[in-house]
Structures are given as structure tokens and as C-alpha cells.
Scaffold this motif. Structure first.
Motif, PDB file in Angstrom:
ATOM      1  N   GLY A   1       0.832  -1.194   0.000  1.00 28.50           N
ATOM      2  CA  GLY A   1       0.000   0.000   0.000  1.00 28.50           C
ATOM      3  C   GLY A   1       0.864   1.240   0.000  1.00 28.50           C
ATOM      4  O   GLY A   1       1.146   1.819   1.059  1.00 28.50           O
ATOM      5  N   TRP A   2       1.276   1.674  -1.172  1.00 28.35           N
ATOM      6  CA  TRP A   2       2.167   2.820  -1.275  1.00 28.35           C
ATOM      7  C   TRP A   2       1.458   4.111  -0.884  1.00 28.35           C
ATOM      8  O   TRP A   2       0.292   4.325  -1.231  1.00 28.35           O
ATOM      9  CB  TRP A   2       2.665   2.971  -2.717  1.00 28.35           C
ATOM     10  N   THR A   3       2.165   4.978  -0.188  1.00 22.67           N
ATOM     11  CA  THR A   3       1.700   6.357  -0.048  1.00 22.67           C
ATOM     12  C   THR A   3       2.189   7.142  -1.255  1.00 22.67           C
ATOM     13  O   THR A   3       3.158   6.753  -1.927  1.00 22.67           O
ATOM     14  CB  THR A   3       2.241   7.009   1.227  1.00 22.67           C
ATOM     15  N   GLN A   4       1.518   8.256  -1.519  1.00 24.29           N
ATOM     16  CA  GLN A   4       1.939   9.048  -2.663  1.00 24.29           C
ATOM     17  C   GLN A   4       3.386   9.521  -2.512  1.00 24.29           C
ATOM     18  O   GLN A   4       4.182   9.467  -3.449  1.00 24.29           O
ATOM     19  CB  GLN A   4       1.006  10.251  -2.837  1.00 24.29           C
ATOM     20  N   LYS A   5       3.743   9.966  -1.329  1.00 23.62           N
ATOM     21  CA  LYS A   5       5.090  10.486  -1.101  1.00 23.62           C
ATOM     22  C   LYS A   5       6.142   9.390  -1.311  1.00 23.62           C
ATOM     23  O   LYS A   5       7.139   9.602  -2.000  1.00 23.62           O
ATOM     24  CB  LYS A   5       5.206  11.068   0.310  1.00 23.62           C
ATOM     25  N   ALA A   6       5.911   8.226  -0.734  1.00 24.69           N
ATOM     26  CA  ALA A   6       6.890   7.140  -0.854  1.00 24.69           C
ATOM     27  C   ALA A   6       7.016   6.682  -2.302  1.00 24.69           C
ATOM     28  O   ALA A   6       8.129   6.414  -2.783  1.00 24.69           O
ATOM     29  CB  ALA A   6       6.496   5.979   0.045  1.00 24.69           C
ATOM     30  N   PHE A   7       5.893   6.595  -3.001  1.00 25.03           N
ATOM     31  CA  PHE A   7       5.950   6.146  -4.385  1.00 25.03           C
ATOM     32  C   PHE A   7       6.692   7.150  -5.247  1.00 25.03           C
ATOM     33  O   PHE A   7       7.538   6.775  -6.076  1.00 25.03           O
ATOM     34  CB  PHE A   7       4.538   5.917  -4.923  1.00 25.03           C
ATOM     35  N   ARG A   8       6.398   8.426  -5.060  1.00 26.77           N
ATOM     36  CA  ARG A   8       7.091   9.468  -5.829  1.00 26.77           C
ATOM     37  C   ARG A   8       8.597   9.413  -5.587  1.00 26.77           C
ATOM     38  O   ARG A   8       9.398   9.530  -6.516  1.00 26.77           O
ATOM     39  CB  ARG A   8       6.563  10.844  -5.446  1.00 26.77           C
ATOM     40  N   GLU A   9       8.989   9.212  -4.356  1.00 28.86           N
ATOM     41  CA  GLU A   9      10.412   9.231  -4.018  1.00 28.86           C
ATOM     42  C   GLU A   9      11.153   7.991  -4.496  1.00 28.86           C
ATOM     43  O   GLU A   9      12.338   8.061  -4.838  1.00 28.86           O
ATOM     44  CB  GLU A   9      10.580   9.380  -2.496  1.00 28.86           C
TER      45      GLU A   9
END
Length: 245
Positions: A221-229
Motif C-alpha cells: 500500500g504505497w503512499t503518494q510520497k513514498a511512491f514518488r520518491e
């Protein structure tokens, strides 16, 4: 980005990498019109607008990467307009073909792909119709600038759709488990991982080995911030794909 469930991971292909594969199909194609160089450029750059969106690709409410058909349409229209303008600056005929491609996304490739539909298109139908009308209205001026006629532009548009759809085939389908099927005028026979037979064979010579660039994203379950980074830091895989008679 083009997302496929690959079991323990999501296979993600950036639109610009998919377009590179489309361009490879275009360069290998046997049937070529008088403006084939422009058509190859259109194939290679038809999804350039996505490069902005893919600097920070989105995840959905469940933390899964958002597939290209599920993007919000106002953003899609905006970056497609920008891509068309940039390509037309380099090559007016390539710009015309990409303009037709952009409009055709919302017209089921002008009848060639009845199943093609962006998930949220009906939510902003007026914006979609405005975009399509704008691109279609610009065609005459683009034709004059490019010095081509309607017959050639529609023939090259159909070729562009073939390149695009063949590239998408490797991005979207698990070909090891597919049965033979039709793709426009072509009959596709899956022959194992990353290998297909095509009839009638569209290339000038024997089997072609091409490259698909993908990233495998761990399922969580990726968060937007973690996925972007983390997404663009993933090491891409370069897969050899084979197309043969």
C-alpha cells in the motif's frame, strides 16, 4: 504509465518507454509511405506529454500505481496539448499525426479500437469534446503546413495505431497465457514469454528482437510520497522481445 499485475509485483512501463518501442516497430515496418521519417518521429514521441505526469506518478486510494487509462482527464488533455505543440514545432506532419492520435484516444481510434476508453472521460465530457473539436479543426492548417493530403494522413494514422497497439500488447498482456487473437488486420499468436508471431508479417525481413523497458514495483500500500520518491529510483529491466513470422 502502463500498469500490469505481475503476481508479486506490478509491472510498470513509462509511456515514454512504451513510445520508444512503438518507434522501433515503426522503423522496422515494411510498408512505408513518402513521409515515413515523420511517422517514425510521431511514433517515438506520441506520448511525450506524459513525461510531465510521470515525474510524480500517482497511486490510487489502495496504494496501487495508477494505470494510464485511469488518469484524471483534465490533466491528460493539458499535457497532451503540450506534447502536440512541442512535436509540431519540430515536424509539422509528425505534430498532425500526434494531434490525430490524441483526439483518437477519445474516439476509439476512429473506429479501430471500440474498447478503448479512459475511465473518467464521461465525467468531463464537455472538456473532451472541446479537445477533440480543437484537434480536428486544426487538421486543415496542419495539413497545409505539412504539405500532405487526407489520404496519406489517414494511412499514416492507421500505421501509427498499429505501432502503438503492438507496443501496448507487450506492456499490458501476459502473453505466455494468451490464446491467438486479432489486433486490427493482424493475427497475433503468442509463442511464450516475450515472443509473438504476426500474420501477415509486417516487417521487411525475418524475426526482429526489440527492447521493452519496465520496472517491477513491489506490491504494497504505497503512499503518494513514498511512491514518488522511490519509483524512479527503481532499476529498470531491459527485456528482449521477439516478433517473428
Amino acid at each position: 504509465m502502463i500498469v500490469r499485475d505481475a503476481g508479486d509485483a506490478w509491472q510498470v512501463v513509462l509511456q515514454t518507454d512504451h513510445a520508444d518501442l512503438s518507434g522501433a516497430f515503426a522503423r522496422a515496418w515494411a510498408e512505408q509511405g513518402p513521409r515515413h521519417d515523420s511517422l517514425v518521429l510521431a511514433a517515438e514521441r506520441h506520448d511525450d506529454g506524459w513525461a510531465v505526469w510521470e515525474q510524480s506518478p500517482l497511486v490510487d486510494a489502495d496504494g496501487a500505481p495508477v494505470n494510464f487509462l485511469d488518469v484524471q482527464v483534465p490533466a491528460h488533455l493539458a499535457f497532451y496539448r503540450a506534447g502536440i505543440a512541442a512535436i509540431a514545432d519540430e515536424d509539422p506532419y509528425a505534430g498532425l499525426l500526434v494531434s490525430m492520435h490524441g483526439a483518437g484516444i477519445y474516439r476509439q481510434r476512429y473506429g479501430e479500437d471500440p474498447g478503448l476508453r479512459l475511465t473518467h472521460a464521461d465525467d468531463v465530457a464537455e472538456l473532451v469534446e472541446e479537445f477533440v473539436a480543437e484537434q480536428e479543426a486544426s487538421a486543415r492548417a496542419r495539413l497545409d503546413a505539412a504539405g500532405v493530403d487526407d489520404e496519406l494522413r489517414w494511412a499514416d494514422y492507421r500505421r501509427l495505431q498499429s505501432y502503438d497497439r503492438l507496443s501496448l500488447l507487450f506492456c499490458m498482456r501476459d502473453l505466455e497465457r494468451e490464446q491467438p487473437f486479432e489486433l486490427g488486420a493482424l493475427r497475433i499468436e503468442p509463442r511464450g514469454a516475450w515472443r509473438i508471431g504476426v500474420e501477415p508479417y509486417p516487417f521487411a525481413d525475418g524475426a526482429r528482437t526489440l527492447e521493452l523497458v519496465r520496472r517491477l514495483v513491489p506490491k504494497r500500500g504505497w503512499t503518494q510520497k513514498a511512491f514518488r520518491e522511490q519509483f524512479l529510483e527503481l532499476e529498470p529491466e531491459r527485456l528482449e522481445i521477439v516478433v517473428e513470422p
